[in-house]
Write a protein that holds these residues in place. Sequence first.
Motif, PDB file in Angstrom:
ATOM      1  N   LEU A 178     -11.699 -19.088  32.281  1.00  0.00           N
ATOM      2  CA  LEU A 178     -11.465 -17.915  32.057  1.00  0.00           C
ATOM      3  C   LEU A 178      -9.924 -17.807  31.901  1.00  0.00           C
ATOM      4  O   LEU A 178      -9.583 -16.817  31.209  1.00  0.00           O
ATOM      5  N   TRP A 179      -9.224 -18.447  32.420  1.00  0.00           N
ATOM      6  CA  TRP A 179      -7.699 -18.509  32.441  1.00  0.00           C
ATOM      7  C   TRP A 179      -7.433 -18.890  30.715  1.00  0.00           C
ATOM      8  O   TRP A 179      -6.216 -18.352  30.480  1.00  0.00           O
ATOM      9  N   LEU A 180      -8.019 -19.858  30.301  1.00  0.00           N
ATOM     10  CA  LEU A 180      -7.865 -20.128  28.918  1.00  0.00           C
ATOM     11  C   LEU A 180      -7.921 -18.923  27.770  1.00  0.00           C
ATOM     12  O   LEU A 180      -7.133 -18.718  26.916  1.00  0.00           O
ATOM     13  N   GLY A 181      -8.954 -18.247  28.193  1.00  0.00           N
ATOM     14  CA  GLY A 181      -9.262 -17.085  27.480  1.00  0.00           C
ATOM     15  C   GLY A 181      -8.085 -16.005  27.758  1.00  0.00           C
ATOM     16  O   GLY A 181      -7.781 -15.355  26.417  1.00  0.00           O
ATOM     17  N   PHE A 182      -7.672 -15.771  28.831  1.00  0.00           N
ATOM     18  CA  PHE A 182      -6.502 -14.893  28.672  1.00  0.00           C
ATOM     19  C   PHE A 182      -5.200 -15.372  28.233  1.00  0.00           C
ATOM     20  O   PHE A 182      -4.605 -14.477  27.545  1.00  0.00           O
ATOM     21  N   VAL A 183      -4.929 -16.641  28.416  1.00  0.00           N
ATOM     22  CA  VAL A 183      -3.708 -17.224  27.597  1.00  0.00           C
ATOM     23  C   VAL A 183      -3.932 -17.111  26.352  1.00  0.00           C
ATOM     24  O   VAL A 183      -2.887 -16.764  25.460  1.00  0.00           O
ATOM     25  N   ALA A 184      -5.035 -17.490  25.640  1.00  0.00           N
ATOM     26  CA  ALA A 184      -5.183 -17.623  24.457  1.00  0.00           C
ATOM     27  C   ALA A 184      -5.200 -16.100  23.819  1.00  0.00           C
ATOM     28  O   ALA A 184      -4.540 -15.972  22.774  1.00  0.00           O
ATOM     29  N   LEU A 185      -5.724 -15.262  24.454  1.00  0.00           N
ATOM     30  CA  LEU A 185      -5.617 -13.797  23.802  1.00  0.00           C
ATOM     31  C   LEU A 185      -4.140 -13.295  23.955  1.00  0.00           C
ATOM     32  O   LEU A 185      -3.823 -12.648  22.874  1.00  0.00           O
ATOM     33  N   VAL A 186      -3.541 -13.589  24.979  1.00  0.00           N
ATOM     34  CA  VAL A 186      -2.042 -13.131  24.851  1.00  0.00           C
ATOM     35  C   VAL A 186      -1.368 -13.820  23.782  1.00  0.00           C
ATOM     36  O   VAL A 186      -0.551 -13.189  23.055  1.00  0.00           O
ATOM     37  N   LEU A 187      -1.441 -15.005  23.641  1.00  0.00           N
ATOM     38  CA  LEU A 187      -0.789 -15.609  22.455  1.00  0.00           C
ATOM     39  C   LEU A 187      -1.280 -15.358  21.012  1.00  0.00           C
ATOM     40  O   LEU A 187      -0.313 -15.456  19.986  1.00  0.00           O
ATOM     41  N   PHE A 188      -2.584 -15.070  20.875  1.00  0.00           N
ATOM     42  CA  PHE A 188      -2.993 -14.452  19.692  1.00  0.00           C
ATOM     43  C   PHE A 188      -2.479 -13.224  19.250  1.00  0.00           C
ATOM     44  O   PHE A 188      -1.919 -12.922  17.978  1.00  0.00           O
ATOM     45  N   LEU A 189      -2.210 -12.072  20.195  1.00  0.00           N
ATOM     46  CA  LEU A 189      -1.529 -10.894  20.187  1.00  0.00           C
ATOM     47  C   LEU A 189      -0.162 -11.234  19.690  1.00  0.00           C
ATOM     48  O   LEU A 189       0.171 -10.524  19.064  1.00  0.00           O
TER      49      LEU A 189
END
Length: 51
Positions: free
Chosen positions: A26-37
């Motif tokens: 789940l942490w990977l999802g949040f980090v990747a979402l922030v980096l995507f934005l």
Amino acid sequence: MLRILLIIAIVWLVLSILGFLVKGLLWLGFVALVLFLATAAWGWVKRNSAS
């Protein structure tokens, strides 16, 4: 340059989906979402400044 940003954004999007699907990542999802934005915002600013 925009092609590279698009590829990076797609990678972040895939990693965020993978992170949200796999319970332990789940942490990977949040980090990747922030980096995507951040990548999308940076590409948008670069595109508008090039005009």
